[in-house]
Design an enzyme around this catalytic site. Structure first.
Site, PDB file in Angstrom:
ATOM      1  N   GLY A 111       6.958   9.798   0.250  1.00  0.00           N
ATOM      2  CA  GLY A 111       6.615  11.153  -0.160  1.00  0.00           C
ATOM      3  C   GLY A 111       5.547  11.102  -1.231  1.00  0.00           C
ATOM      4  O   GLY A 111       5.216  10.029  -1.756  1.00  0.00           O
ATOM      5  N   LEU A 112       5.010  12.255  -1.548  1.00  0.00           N
ATOM      6  CA  LEU A 112       3.969  12.337  -2.564  1.00  0.00           C
ATOM      7  C   LEU A 112       4.468  11.861  -3.928  1.00  0.00           C
ATOM      8  O   LEU A 112       5.669  11.921  -4.217  1.00  0.00           O
ATOM      9  CB  LEU A 112       3.482  13.777  -2.696  1.00  0.00           C
ATOM     10  CG  LEU A 112       2.744  14.383  -1.499  1.00  0.00           C
ATOM     11  CD1 LEU A 112       2.529  15.873  -1.732  1.00  0.00           C
ATOM     12  CD2 LEU A 112       1.413  13.677  -1.268  1.00  0.00           C
ATOM     13  N   SER A 129       3.682   5.095   0.026  1.00  0.00           N
ATOM     14  CA  SER A 129       3.423   4.641   1.414  1.00  0.00           C
ATOM     15  C   SER A 129       2.835   5.775   2.260  1.00  0.00           C
ATOM     16  O   SER A 129       3.493   6.305   3.153  1.00  0.00           O
ATOM     17  CB  SER A 129       4.684   4.056   2.057  1.00  0.00           C
ATOM     18  OG  SER A 129       5.822   4.856   1.908  1.00  0.00           O
TER      19      SER A 129
END
Length: 208
Positions: free
Chosen positions: A13-14, A87
């Site tokens: 996630g961000l 990622s």
């Protein structure tokens, strides 16, 4: 637990989405269940295994693949491994999935606008949105949302405790744990985690 089956829980996630918070809480739960557990974080791997890498796509991919390599070693030796790097690229996450095999992907959803407005204490999103920082994931560098993760949590609508319970429920449904009922409640989820990890494993690899 000598017959423990290793697997990897891969949070993506961000930056600022809540990965670290939920991962820490999940770690606390796993330890309470007597599971051998480790956390691998992108920033810590960069400092210890990937020093000198930049933030080009190639370097980011290399960092993630190194995390995947270590996670695979831990998993195949019976350790429950929690990974929580950003990622951002699907191809590299999929490569880690293929390598590890026993892989549960958790997508932690939050929007750039929400993070920039309420979860950006260092002002990095603000600087990226203003063009003062370049190559920032989610702003001028892509984040590729997982297409079919095993678990999705939405930190815009869920509290950390609700997100944790959702992860535990899915892990139970997938047969990774026996019971989805949280063993650790209240403030203990948010305090003493580092001390607990050191006591349980003798060392710590944590996300900032």
């Amino acid at each position: 637990m000598s017959d423990q089956q290793g697997f990897t829980v891969w949070f993506t996630g961000l930056s600022g989405s809540g990965k670290s918070t939920i991962a820490e809480m999940l770690y606390h739960e796993f330890v309470a269940r007597g599971l051998k557990t480790e956390i691998l974080d992108g920033d810590e791997v960069r400092k210890n295994l990937s020093k000198g890498l930049g933030f080009s796509k190639e370097d980011r991919d290399t960092n993630i693949l190194r995390i995947g390599f270590v996670a695979n070693l831990l998993t195949r030796n019976g350790v429950v491994t929690i990974c929580c790097p950003i990622s951002p690229y699907k191809e590299t996450r999929d490569a880690c999935r293929e390598l590890i095999g026993e892989f549960v992907e958790v997508y932690v959803h939050a929007t750039v606008d929400e993070i920039a407005a309420h979860r950006d204490p260092k002002g990095l999103y603000k600087k990226a949105l203003a063009g003062e920082i370049t190559g920032f994931t989610g702003v001028d560098d892509p984040y590729e949302v997982p297409e079919d993760p095993e678990v999705t949590v939405d930190t815009l609508s869920q509290t950390p405790e609700e997100s944790l319970r959702h992860v535990l429920t899915r892990l139970a449904e997938l047969g990774r744990i026996d019971d989805a009922t949280p063993l650790v409640e209240g403030d203990r989820l948010h305090s003493g985690m580092t001390d607990l990890r050191v006591a349980a494993t003798g060392h710590v690899v944590k996300e900032h």
